[in-house]
Motif scaffolding. Structure first.
Motif, PDB file in Angstrom:
ATOM      1  N   LEU A 197       1.714  71.219   7.051  1.00  0.00           N
ATOM      2  CA  LEU A 197       0.802  72.207   6.478  1.00  0.00           C
ATOM      3  C   LEU A 197       0.350  73.198   7.550  1.00  0.00           C
ATOM      4  O   LEU A 197       0.354  74.413   7.328  1.00  0.00           O
ATOM      5  N   ILE A 198      -0.014  72.692   8.711  1.00  0.00           N
ATOM      6  CA  ILE A 198      -0.450  73.557   9.807  1.00  0.00           C
ATOM      7  C   ILE A 198       0.679  74.508  10.211  1.00  0.00           C
ATOM      8  O   ILE A 198       0.455  75.702  10.385  1.00  0.00           O
ATOM      9  N   ASP A 199       1.884  73.968  10.356  1.00  0.00           N
ATOM     10  CA  ASP A 199       3.033  74.807  10.701  1.00  0.00           C
ATOM     11  C   ASP A 199       3.248  75.903   9.665  1.00  0.00           C
ATOM     12  O   ASP A 199       3.523  77.055  10.004  1.00  0.00           O
ATOM     13  N   ASN A 200       3.118  75.561   8.384  1.00  0.00           N
ATOM     14  CA  ASN A 200       3.300  76.538   7.313  1.00  0.00           C
ATOM     15  C   ASN A 200       2.232  77.624   7.347  1.00  0.00           C
ATOM     16  O   ASN A 200       2.531  78.803   7.132  1.00  0.00           O
ATOM     17  N   VAL A 201       0.995  77.248   7.617  1.00  0.00           N
ATOM     18  CA  VAL A 201      -0.087  78.225   7.688  1.00  0.00           C
ATOM     19  C   VAL A 201       0.129  79.168   8.869  1.00  0.00           C
ATOM     20  O   VAL A 201      -0.032  80.387   8.742  1.00  0.00           O
ATOM     21  N   GLU A 236       2.992  79.944  10.293  1.00  0.00           N
ATOM     22  CA  GLU A 236       4.134  80.795   9.965  1.00  0.00           C
ATOM     23  C   GLU A 236       3.736  81.873   8.954  1.00  0.00           C
ATOM     24  O   GLU A 236       4.144  83.032   9.070  1.00  0.00           O
ATOM     25  N   MET A 237       2.938  81.496   7.964  1.00  0.00           N
ATOM     26  CA  MET A 237       2.488  82.456   6.971  1.00  0.00           C
ATOM     27  C   MET A 237       1.647  83.554   7.638  1.00  0.00           C
ATOM     28  O   MET A 237       1.805  84.733   7.336  1.00  0.00           O
ATOM     29  N   ASN A 238       0.775  83.167   8.565  1.00  0.00           N
ATOM     30  CA  ASN A 238      -0.051  84.146   9.271  1.00  0.00           C
ATOM     31  C   ASN A 238       0.811  85.115  10.076  1.00  0.00           C
ATOM     32  O   ASN A 238       0.526  86.312  10.121  1.00  0.00           O
TER      33      ASN A 238
END
Length: 132
Positions: free
Chosen positions: A113-117, A119-121
């Motif tokens: 989840l942290i990695d996805n957030v 990357e999204m940022n």
């Protein structure tokens, strides 16, 4: 079969501290290479610390704490199940008052989840930069 009793004392072995360093880096949204550069190390040498393959010294704890902008004692004194309770300066965990890990599967889900957030940022910033 006898169950192993969990020690009431902190586990100060290299793997445990390395895992805390790894989690702190992920929460901070930093890449291993970025942290390694700030420490004056190569990425391979730095990740050996995270995996507990290199002896972690007090001097290393002091240096890594400066990089993460945390009190060095946090990397040594926080028990595994309550690690996130003591993390400060985290853009991701700042909304949580208490967070307890219960197992490796949950830890992996949180890290994903942290990695996805993160990357999204990055993608949002790229889009904003293109509009300017």
């Amino acid at each position: 079969m006898q169950q192993e009793e969990q020690s009431p004392f902190l586990d100060l072995d290299n793997k445990t501290i390395g895992r805390k360093i790894y989690l702190t880096r992920k929460i901070a949204g930093l890449k291993a290479n970025d942290v390694a550069e700030r420490l004056g190390l190569g990425e391979a040498a730095y990740t050996k610390y995270e995996r507990g393959e290199t002896n972690i010294t007090v001097e290393f704890i002091k240096k890594i704490a400066v990089v993460f902008n945390i009190d060095p004692i946090q990397l040594l004194s926080t028990s595994e199940g309550h690690f996130f309770e003591n993390v400060h300066n985290s853009p991701i965990l700042s909304t949580f008052h208490t967070f307890q890990t219960t197992n490796e599967k949950q830890n992996q889900a949180i890290l994903t989840l942290i990695d996805n957030v993160v990357e999204m940022n990055k993608r949002i910033m790229e889009l904003l930069e293109k509009k300017l």
